[in-house]
Design a protein around this motif. Structure first.
Motif, PDB file in Angstrom:
ATOM      1  N   VAL A  77       0.842  -1.189   0.000  1.00  0.00           N
ATOM      2  CA  VAL A  77       0.000   0.000   0.000  1.00  0.00           C
ATOM      3  C   VAL A  77       0.878   1.240   0.000  1.00  0.00           C
ATOM      4  O   VAL A  77       1.783   1.363   0.832  1.00  0.00           O
ATOM      5  CB  VAL A  77      -0.929   0.021   1.240  1.00  0.00           C
ATOM      6  CG1 VAL A  77      -1.757   1.289   1.281  1.00  0.00           C
ATOM      7  CG2 VAL A  77      -1.817  -1.205   1.267  1.00  0.00           C
ATOM      8  N   VAL A  78       0.636   2.136  -0.952  1.00  0.00           N
ATOM      9  CA  VAL A  78       1.302   3.433  -0.935  1.00  0.00           C
ATOM     10  C   VAL A  78       0.539   4.265   0.084  1.00  0.00           C
ATOM     11  O   VAL A  78      -0.612   4.627  -0.132  1.00  0.00           O
ATOM     12  CB  VAL A  78       1.286   4.100  -2.329  1.00  0.00           C
ATOM     13  CG1 VAL A  78       1.962   5.465  -2.263  1.00  0.00           C
ATOM     14  CG2 VAL A  78       1.956   3.214  -3.361  1.00  0.00           C
ATOM     15  N   VAL A  96      -2.274   8.891   0.483  1.00  0.00           N
ATOM     16  CA  VAL A  96      -2.617   8.198  -0.752  1.00  0.00           C
ATOM     17  C   VAL A  96      -3.471   6.971  -0.469  1.00  0.00           C
ATOM     18  O   VAL A  96      -4.574   6.821  -0.993  1.00  0.00           O
ATOM     19  CB  VAL A  96      -1.342   7.790  -1.531  1.00  0.00           C
ATOM     20  CG1 VAL A  96      -1.708   7.071  -2.818  1.00  0.00           C
ATOM     21  CG2 VAL A  96      -0.492   9.008  -1.814  1.00  0.00           C
ATOM     22  N   ASN A  97      -2.951   6.024   0.304  1.00  0.00           N
ATOM     23  CA  ASN A  97      -3.605   4.754   0.634  1.00  0.00           C
ATOM     24  C   ASN A  97      -4.151   4.031  -0.595  1.00  0.00           C
ATOM     25  O   ASN A  97      -5.303   3.625  -0.634  1.00  0.00           O
ATOM     26  CB  ASN A  97      -4.708   4.949   1.671  1.00  0.00           C
ATOM     27  CG  ASN A  97      -4.138   5.100   3.061  1.00  0.00           C
ATOM     28  OD1 ASN A  97      -3.097   4.530   3.381  1.00  0.00           O
ATOM     29  ND2 ASN A  97      -4.801   5.874   3.879  1.00  0.00           N
ATOM     30  N   ARG A  98      -3.307   3.880  -1.614  1.00  0.00           N
ATOM     31  CA  ARG A  98      -3.658   3.094  -2.795  1.00  0.00           C
ATOM     32  C   ARG A  98      -2.766   1.870  -2.834  1.00  0.00           C
ATOM     33  O   ARG A  98      -1.583   1.944  -2.558  1.00  0.00           O
ATOM     34  CB  ARG A  98      -3.451   3.904  -4.073  1.00  0.00           C
ATOM     35  CG  ARG A  98      -4.415   5.043  -4.203  1.00  0.00           C
ATOM     36  CD  ARG A  98      -4.321   5.654  -5.573  1.00  0.00           C
ATOM     37  NE  ARG A  98      -5.096   6.886  -5.605  1.00  0.00           N
ATOM     38  CZ  ARG A  98      -5.141   7.684  -6.635  1.00  0.00           C
ATOM     39  NH1 ARG A  98      -4.472   7.410  -7.728  1.00  0.00           N
ATOM     40  NH2 ARG A  98      -5.862   8.781  -6.595  1.00  0.00           N
ATOM     41  N   PHE A 109       4.547   1.881 -12.473  1.00  0.00           N
ATOM     42  CA  PHE A 109       3.186   2.004 -11.967  1.00  0.00           C
ATOM     43  C   PHE A 109       2.943   3.484 -11.711  1.00  0.00           C
ATOM     44  O   PHE A 109       3.748   4.134 -11.043  1.00  0.00           O
ATOM     45  CB  PHE A 109       3.024   1.194 -10.673  1.00  0.00           C
ATOM     46  CG  PHE A 109       1.653   1.283 -10.082  1.00  0.00           C
ATOM     47  CD1 PHE A 109       0.633   0.471 -10.530  1.00  0.00           C
ATOM     48  CD2 PHE A 109       1.382   2.185  -9.063  1.00  0.00           C
ATOM     49  CE1 PHE A 109      -0.631   0.548  -9.972  1.00  0.00           C
ATOM     50  CE2 PHE A 109       0.113   2.264  -8.501  1.00  0.00           C
ATOM     51  CZ  PHE A 109      -0.886   1.440  -8.967  1.00  0.00           C
ATOM     52  N   VAL A 110       1.862   4.037 -12.242  1.00  0.00           N
ATOM     53  CA  VAL A 110       1.601   5.476 -12.135  1.00  0.00           C
ATOM     54  C   VAL A 110       0.467   5.734 -11.144  1.00  0.00           C
ATOM     55  O   VAL A 110      -0.616   5.168 -11.263  1.00  0.00           O
ATOM     56  CB  VAL A 110       1.243   6.084 -13.511  1.00  0.00           C
ATOM     57  CG1 VAL A 110       0.980   7.579 -13.381  1.00  0.00           C
ATOM     58  CG2 VAL A 110       2.341   5.822 -14.528  1.00  0.00           C
ATOM     59  N   LEU A 111       0.741   6.597 -10.184  1.00  0.00           N
ATOM     60  CA  LEU A 111      -0.294   7.122  -9.291  1.00  0.00           C
ATOM     61  C   LEU A 111      -0.746   8.435  -9.923  1.00  0.00           C
ATOM     62  O   LEU A 111       0.011   9.403  -9.952  1.00  0.00           O
ATOM     63  CB  LEU A 111       0.280   7.376  -7.896  1.00  0.00           C
ATOM     64  CG  LEU A 111       0.753   6.168  -7.126  1.00  0.00           C
ATOM     65  CD1 LEU A 111       1.555   6.597  -5.909  1.00  0.00           C
ATOM     66  CD2 LEU A 111      -0.429   5.318  -6.710  1.00  0.00           C
ATOM     67  N   LEU A 145       5.737   3.417   1.557  1.00  0.00           N
ATOM     68  CA  LEU A 145       5.013   2.185   1.235  1.00  0.00           C
ATOM     69  C   LEU A 145       4.871   1.355   2.497  1.00  0.00           C
ATOM     70  O   LEU A 145       5.790   1.298   3.312  1.00  0.00           O
ATOM     71  CB  LEU A 145       5.787   1.351   0.200  1.00  0.00           C
ATOM     72  CG  LEU A 145       6.021   1.945  -1.163  1.00  0.00           C
ATOM     73  CD1 LEU A 145       6.966   1.051  -1.954  1.00  0.00           C
ATOM     74  CD2 LEU A 145       4.716   2.093  -1.910  1.00  0.00           C
ATOM     75  N   SER A 146       3.741   0.698   2.644  1.00  0.00           N
ATOM     76  CA  SER A 146       3.538  -0.230   3.744  1.00  0.00           C
ATOM     77  C   SER A 146       3.420  -1.632   3.158  1.00  0.00           C
ATOM     78  O   SER A 146       2.576  -1.880   2.289  1.00  0.00           O
ATOM     79  CB  SER A 146       2.267   0.125   4.524  1.00  0.00           C
ATOM     80  OG  SER A 146       2.003  -0.865   5.493  1.00  0.00           O
TER      81      SER A 146
END
Length: 156
Positions: A77-78, A96-98, A109-111, A145-146
């Motif tokens: 998770v970002v 963010v939490n994506r 990978f694009v946020l 990042l988690s």
């Protein structure tokens, strides 16, 4: 030795081998994760008023390695992105939490369209440094990042 004991020994051996294999895979995956790059790739819809500064930001995570960043069922998770000026002073945090499932070797990978809001009054002492930001290259980005409950930081 009874049949039951035989199954317990075989089961324990299979579990032990599986744990060693999984631990090796996690260690390789963690090593790949430390090499990921986070780069700003878009800045638009800039708006400023007395209370706040607001813009949309795209951040691309790059995997420059030959190892896939694929946790195989473990979600990464970002959590947040911390924006810093040229002197590395924090001026905004984006929650963010994506999550994403995988990032292939040599892939990205694009946020997209992260909304950044910077409270002007709180950053008044840093206004001179903020006014010197002329392009995306003048912004330092730290991506948090988690993974499996542990946080990792990627700094551009």
């Amino acid at each position: 030795m009874g049949i039951k004991a035989k199954y317990i020994i075989i089961g324990g051996a299979i579990l032990g081998i599986g744990a060693l294999w999984y631990n090796s895979k996690i260690n390789r995956w963690k090593e790949t994760m430390t090499k990921l790059k986070a780069l700003p790739t878009g800045l638009r819809n800039f708006d400023i008023n007395f209370k706040r500064m607001r813009f949309n930001l795209d951040v691309t995570l790059y995997n420059p390695t030959n190892e896939s960043f694929n946790p195989d069922g473990i979600m990464a998770v970002v959590k947040k992105i911390v924006l810093k000026d040229k002197l590395a002073k924090k001026f905004a945090t984006i929650t963010v939490n994506r999550s994403f499932v995988s990032l292939p070797a040599r892939g990205k990978f694009v946020l997209k369209d992260l909304i950044v809001e910077i409270p002007i009054l709180e950053n008044i002492s840093n206004w001179q440094n903020l006014s010197e930001i002329k392009s995306i290259n003048d912004i330092q980005i730290e991506t948090i990042l988690s993974v499996m409950g542990k946080e990792y930081s990627i700094i551009k």
